[in-house]
Design an enzyme around this catalytic site. Sequence first.
Site, short mmCIF file in Angstrom:
data_model
loop_
_atom_site.label_atom_id
_atom_site.label_comp_id
_atom_site.label_asym_id
_atom_site.label_seq_id
_atom_site.Cartn_x
_atom_site.Cartn_y
_atom_site.Cartn_z
N ARG A 171 0.85 -1.19 0.00
CA ARG A 171 0.00 0.00 0.00
C ARG A 171 0.88 1.24 0.00
O ARG A 171 1.74 1.37 0.87
CB ARG A 171 -0.87 0.04 1.26
N SER A 228 -6.51 -4.26 8.37
CA SER A 228 -7.32 -4.98 9.35
C SER A 228 -7.57 -4.09 10.57
O SER A 228 -8.67 -4.05 11.10
CB SER A 228 -6.61 -6.26 9.79
P1 ADP Z 1 1.20 -8.48 8.79
O1 ADP Z 1 0.59 -8.44 10.16
O2 ADP Z 1 2.18 -9.60 8.62
O3 ADP Z 1 1.66 -7.13 8.28
P2 ADP Z 1 -1.25 -8.25 7.35
O4 ADP Z 1 -2.32 -9.27 7.54
O5 ADP Z 1 -1.47 -6.92 7.96
O6 ADP Z 1 0.05 -8.95 7.85
O7 ADP Z 1 -0.93 -8.08 5.82
C1 ADP Z 1 -0.48 -9.15 5.03
C2 ADP Z 1 -0.04 -8.64 3.68
O8 ADP Z 1 -1.14 -8.05 3.01
C3 ADP Z 1 1.05 -7.58 3.73
O9 ADP Z 1 1.91 -7.80 2.64
C4 ADP Z 1 0.30 -6.29 3.55
O10 ADP Z 1 1.09 -5.29 2.97
C5 ADP Z 1 -0.81 -6.75 2.59
N1 ADP Z 1 -1.99 -5.91 2.70
C6 ADP Z 1 -2.63 -5.53 3.82
N2 ADP Z 1 -3.69 -4.74 3.52
C7 ADP Z 1 -3.71 -4.61 2.17
C8 ADP Z 1 -4.55 -3.91 1.24
N3 ADP Z 1 -5.55 -3.13 1.65
N4 ADP Z 1 -4.28 -4.01 -0.08
C9 ADP Z 1 -3.24 -4.76 -0.49
N5 ADP Z 1 -2.39 -5.43 0.31
C10 ADP Z 1 -2.63 -5.36 1.64
#
Ligand code: ADP
Length: 162
Positions: free
Chosen positions: A94, A132
């Site tokens: 992002r 999230s």
């Molecule tokens: P972490 O806690 O390991 O950061 P997340 O569940 O927050 O894991 O995110 C997992 C992956 O998804 C990461 O690579 C993050 O950048 C990507 N991600 C999170 N939100 C979005 C979104 N809105 N659009 C695209 N990719 C996303």
Amino acid sequence: MERKIAVCPGSFDPVTIGHLDIIKRASKLFDTVIVVVMSNYKKMGNYSFSQEERVEMLIRCTRNMPNVVVDSHCGLLAEYAKEKNAVAIIKGLRAVSDFEDEFQQALINKKLNGDVETLFLSADSDNMFLSSSVIKQVCSFGGDISAFVPKEILSDIVERLR
Ligand code: ADP
């Protein structure tokens, strides 16, 4: 011919439409995509859903993607990728917010497992602002999150956070 396997790691606490978009796009590029639910060291103790619940919600949301499987792992991602013979780690990126942390992780994973490449897919412009944690915050204050999370898990999130 060798089948190309990619892993798509994250906390997915809970999975959002931003995550699902990345998983779907990855599923078009690889023979198999393994979505792996991990526990991020920095977020340990702050999860709203257990690892088992996060896996189960992802299974429900990826049912219509035949080459996507869901798993969980508690150790190193680089080791997991090696074990699964994955050629790529897929990450969603992002705007600028993810860059530094993701770049650092990609470099360390390359040192730990030279056989796996980290590939970044840019977030869809509609999902750039989605995380999230922002969804959980909006939901806990009574806001409508139905446009941001897969419909399969909307009630699970509302029940847990309100
Ligand atoms: P972490 O806690 O390991 O950061 P997340 O569940 O927050 O894991 O995110 C997992 C992956 O998804 C990461 O690579 C993050 O950048 C990507 N991600 C999170 N939100 C979005 C979104 N809105 N659009 C695209 N990719 C996303």
